[in-house]
Design an enzyme around this catalytic site. Structure first.
Site, PDB file in Angstrom:
ATOM      1  N   GLY A  18       2.535  -8.586  -3.091  1.00 42.44           N
ATOM      2  CA  GLY A  18       2.803  -7.602  -4.733  1.00 42.44           C
ATOM      3  C   GLY A  18       4.117  -8.220  -5.630  1.00 42.44           C
ATOM      4  N   GLU A 141      -3.550 -10.687  -7.795  1.00 40.38           N
ATOM      5  CA  GLU A 141      -3.074 -11.092  -6.231  1.00 40.38           C
ATOM      6  C   GLU A 141      -4.106 -10.713  -5.348  1.00 40.38           C
ATOM      7  OE1 GLU A 141      -0.479  -7.941  -5.308  1.00 40.38           O
ATOM      8  OE2 GLU A 141      -1.149  -8.231  -3.039  1.00 40.38           O
ATOM      9  N   GLU A 150     -12.837 -10.968   5.274  1.00 47.34           N
ATOM     10  CA  GLU A 150     -12.882 -10.219   4.042  1.00 47.34           C
ATOM     11  C   GLU A 150     -12.691 -10.703   2.390  1.00 47.34           C
ATOM     12  OE1 GLU A 150     -11.075  -9.027   7.091  1.00 47.34           O
ATOM     13  OE2 GLU A 150     -12.285  -7.062   6.942  1.00 47.34           O
ATOM     14  N   LYS A 188      11.398 -21.669  10.751  1.00 45.43           N
ATOM     15  CA  LYS A 188      10.036 -22.660  11.836  1.00 45.43           C
ATOM     16  C   LYS A 188       8.844 -22.662  10.593  1.00 45.43           C
ATOM     17  CE  LYS A 188      10.441 -23.847  16.505  1.00 45.43           C
ATOM     18  NZ  LYS A 188      10.780 -24.877  16.509  1.00 45.43           N
ATOM     19  N   THR A 189       8.676 -24.264  10.502  1.00 44.21           N
ATOM     20  CA  THR A 189       8.036 -24.122   8.979  1.00 44.21           C
ATOM     21  C   THR A 189       5.966 -24.615   9.658  1.00 44.21           C
ATOM     22  OG1 THR A 189       7.901 -26.472   9.462  1.00 44.21           O
ATOM     23  CG2 THR A 189       9.643 -25.232   7.981  1.00 44.21           C
ATOM     24  N   LYS A 190       5.877 -24.313  10.756  1.00 45.01           N
ATOM     25  CA  LYS A 190       4.406 -24.935  11.339  1.00 45.01           C
ATOM     26  C   LYS A 190       3.903 -23.827  11.095  1.00 45.01           C
ATOM     27  CE  LYS A 190       4.212 -27.475  14.057  1.00 45.01           C
ATOM     28  NZ  LYS A 190       4.018 -29.327  13.829  1.00 45.01           N
ATOM     29  N   CYS A 381       2.301  18.296  -8.303  1.00 45.47           N
ATOM     30  CA  CYS A 381       0.608  19.261  -8.392  1.00 45.47           C
ATOM     31  C   CYS A 381       0.244  19.811  -7.064  1.00 45.47           C
ATOM     32  CB  CYS A 381      -0.065  17.586  -7.759  1.00 45.47           C
ATOM     33  SG  CYS A 381      -1.873  17.732  -7.424  1.00 45.47           S
ATOM     34  N   GLY A 383       2.508  21.109  -5.242  1.00 45.57           N
ATOM     35  CA  GLY A 383       3.851  21.582  -5.457  1.00 45.57           C
ATOM     36  C   GLY A 383       3.690  22.696  -6.567  1.00 45.57           C
ATOM     37  N   ARG A 462      -8.175  18.543  -7.716  1.00 47.08           N
ATOM     38  CA  ARG A 462      -9.105  19.091  -8.160  1.00 47.08           C
ATOM     39  C   ARG A 462      -9.568  20.494  -8.259  1.00 47.08           C
ATOM     40  NH1 ARG A 462     -12.062  18.092  -3.546  1.00 47.08           N
ATOM     41  NH2 ARG A 462     -13.001  15.492  -4.630  1.00 47.08           N
ATOM     42  N   HIS A 507       1.187  14.453 -12.273  1.00 53.47           N
ATOM     43  CA  HIS A 507       1.929  13.120 -11.303  1.00 53.47           C
ATOM     44  C   HIS A 507       3.275  13.074 -12.310  1.00 53.47           C
ATOM     45  CE1 HIS A 507       0.525  13.658  -6.945  1.00 53.47           C
ATOM     46  NE2 HIS A 507      -0.691  14.518  -8.093  1.00 53.47           N
ATOM     47  N   GLU A 509       5.623  10.740 -10.875  1.00 48.85           N
ATOM     48  CA  GLU A 509       6.185   9.562 -10.187  1.00 48.85           C
ATOM     49  C   GLU A 509       5.482   8.592 -11.089  1.00 48.85           C
ATOM     50  OE1 GLU A 509       4.472  12.247  -8.778  1.00 48.85           O
ATOM     51  OE2 GLU A 509       3.102  11.792  -7.177  1.00 48.85           O
TER      52      GLU A 509
HETATM   53  N1  GLN Z   1      -5.382  19.922  -2.768  1.00 45.45           N
HETATM   54  C1  GLN Z   1      -5.099  19.829  -4.610  1.00 45.45           C
HETATM   55  C2  GLN Z   1      -5.968  19.812  -5.185  1.00 45.45           C
HETATM   56  O1  GLN Z   1      -6.912  19.458  -5.431  1.00 45.45           O
HETATM   57  C3  GLN Z   1      -3.659  18.925  -4.682  1.00 45.45           C
HETATM   58  C4  GLN Z   1      -3.548  17.795  -5.229  1.00 45.45           C
HETATM   59  C5  GLN Z   1      -2.178  16.568  -5.398  1.00 45.45           C
HETATM   60  O2  GLN Z   1      -1.500  17.053  -4.444  1.00 45.45           O
HETATM   61  N2  GLN Z   1      -2.339  15.414  -5.902  1.00 45.45           N
HETATM   62  O3  GLN Z   1      -6.226  20.470  -6.769  1.00 45.45           O
END
Ligand code: GLN
Length: 544
Positions: A18, A141, A150, A188-190, A381, A383, A462, A507, A509
């Site tokens: 990746g 990829e 698979e 080792k290349t095998k 989230c 959090g 959710r 999120h 991130e």
């Molecule tokens: N469990 C929470 C929800 O479903 C928060 C989900 C999360 O942090 N991605 O709303």
């Protein structure tokens, strides 16, 4: 017509193909090509959304709401291209499409088989990516290891695809492990030879080989691989273990992988603009001081479960010339009694996303500790949801405040499934996914870090903050500073009387890039740095 690069892996899994795919993507983008990236995953789950983090690390979410493999996070971070649902295709998705078509009578009474129906469906995903992305080069990829049952249909499909499109429009890159035997000091290349042979038996002769090795290789090894695997010597590349993953880009570039790709595709070999990337890697290698961040989660023994959060913290660290040291705090072992002992040496705390009750009280203890001790904190989230619950219980004095995710009948459902939220949709698969607009108050502590408007942020949850409590929160110092401009749903919350106690329902991130750190993480690291400096000054003075 696009050009297609197919990346396969051999010998072992977790080879970093990746990262190789992403690195090739970055170099080609730096040469001015429009690129698109895809991953084919051989498992039967329709998407990785339902996979436990223990099994597969984090679920990465794209703008258009696809729940994808964590490799997509690498692709986006390396290439800074927004990928889509077409970027992650599993065997499960392919089969469910074929079965749906069969039920609808689309195959006109034919016997439905792996060849041609499954392989056609796979090739269709390649063509769709080509049509929708308008890319010059598509990098695909193939997950798993050559030799697995698979992945056979995917390999057969790309074999056919070469036949259809021709050699100069398709390129096969095979990544293999080159083991180093420490005792005898031998490479080792095998295994590489065997894996290439295995691929050959499926009708695929690689055009390039990328050797993953912990040590450098000499000319002799290159020649041997070239001879035994029947690949041009200039097309044998080394991907040596690195301390900074972004260095893989520079290593492959130094070996001129891009000019070999252009030669194969008969494309003009224009220059790649590598300066920004070189500066990034140089900067990362020269970070001087350290900021300690406590990451309080349930899956702390498995760092891949928080991969994007870690990368987002690191990226914000680069912006402030700081190395981020993460303390992995198991939320199941944290409570009000030990919070001080566990958390006191950190300069900032992150409470990341999560699902389910297990470990949630420990996260609440961390939130309380950070709130009372003015420690910079970012909640993501789950959090945010737990931040609201902690505040409701301990400041608003609503002791049974909770989320209906695990207390369906609590008296104060601060976090709830909202009425009409999912009108007409059954509960299964009802996560709010993908990018939604954020309207952020210009009084927010995060606002100064945003430079592009309108803001869109990615979701995967959710439950929502229950707006019945919104006024109470605002009146008591928990400022609801960000909302969805259309639905009014709460997106950002922050404490007024605190240097940085901020959380997002989305999120952040997923939108952080090594060269473009995300505002929420920049804010956290800026304040964590200030907190550390103040703490160090105070220690210094008290020692004098
Ligand atoms: N469990 C929470 C929800 O479903 C928060 C989900 C999360 O942090 N991605 O709303």
């Amino acid at each position: 017509m696009a050009k297609f690069i197919f990346i396969t892996g051999g010998v072992v899994s977790s080879l970093g193909k990746g990262i190789v795919a992403s690195s090739i993507g970055r170099i080609l983008k730096n040469k001015g090509f429009k690129i698109f990236m895809q991953k084919f995953d051989p498992y039967i789950n329709v998407d990785p959304g339902t996979l436990s983090p223990y099994q597969h690390g984090e679920v990465y979410v794209t703008d258009d709401g696809a729940e994808t493999d964590l490799d997509l996070g690498h692709y986006e971070r390396f290439t800074n291209e927004s990928l889509t649902k077409l970027s992650n295709i599993t065997t499960g998705r392919i089969y469910s499409e074929v079965i749906r078509k069969e039920r609808e009578g689309k195959y006109l009474g034919k016997t439905v088989q792996v060849i041609p129906h499954i392989t056609n469906e796979i090739k269709l995903q390649l063509k769709r990516a080509e049509d929708k992305s308008g890319a010059d080069i598509i990098i695909t990829e193939i997950g798993g290891t050559v030799g697995d049952i698979e992945s056979l249909p995917f390999l057969e499909a790309i074999r056919q695809f070469r036949r259809e499109r021709g050699i100069e429009n398709t390129l096969f890159v095979h990544c293999v492990l080159l083991p180093y035997l420490n005792k005898s000091g031998e490479i080792k290349t095998k295994p590489a030879q065997h894996s290439t042979k295995e691929l050959g038996s499926l009708g695929i002769q690689p055009d390039m080989i990328v050797l993953r090795s912990e040590v450098n290789i000499n000319n002799e090894i290159r020649e041997k691989i070239s001879l035994f695997c029947d690949v041009k010597k200039e097309n044998v590349f080394l991907s040596k273990d690195v301390d900074v993953i972004y260095d893989v880009v520079l290593n492959l570039y130094k070996q001129k992988i891009d000019s070999q790709i252009c030669q194969h595709f008969k494309l003009t070999n224009c220059d790649a603009k590598m300066e920004t990337w070189e500066n990034l890697v140089k900067k990362i290698k020269n970070l001087k001081s350290t900021i300690k961040i406590a990451l309080v989660g349930k899956y702390v023994s498995l760092h891949d479960a928080y991969l994007s959060v870690v990368e987002a913290l690191n990226a914000a660290g680069y912006a402030y010339d700081e190395k981020i040291e993460i303390g992995w705090i198991n939320s199941e072992e944290l409570d009000d009694v030990n919070a001080k002992k566990v958390l006191k040496d950190y300069h900032g705390i992150v409470v990341p996303g999560g699902f389910g009750e297990r470990g949630s009280e420990g996260k609440i203890a961390a939130l309380k500790y950070a709130r009372l001790h003015q420690i910079p904190l970012l909640g993501i989230c789950f959090g945010l949801q737990l931040m609201a619950i902690e505040f409701a219980r301990n400041v608003l004095k609503l002791p049974d405040a909770n989320t209906t995710e695990f207390k369906p009948h609590c008296e104060n459902p601060i976090i709830d499934l909202l009425e009409n939220q999912y009108e007409g949709i059954s509960l299964g698969g009802t996560l709010r996914l993908g990018a939604y607009e954020l309207s952020l108050s210009n009084d927010s502590k995060v606002y100064p870090y945003y430079h592009h408007f309108p803001i869109f942020e990615r979701h995967r949850h959710r439950y929502e903050f229950n707006n019945k409590y919104l006024q109470m929160f605002n009146d008591n110092g928990m400022f609801v500073s960000g909302r969805n401009p259309h639905s009014g749903l709460v997106e950002v919350m922050e404490l007024k009387n605190h240097p940085y106690y901020v959380s997002s329902q989305f999120h952040p991130e997923f939108k952080s890039r090594p060269n473009h750190p995300h505002p929420f993480f920049l804010g956290l690291i800026a304040h964590a740095k200030e907190y550390r400096n103040l703490k160090e000054d105070a220690n210094f003075k008290s020692n004098q």
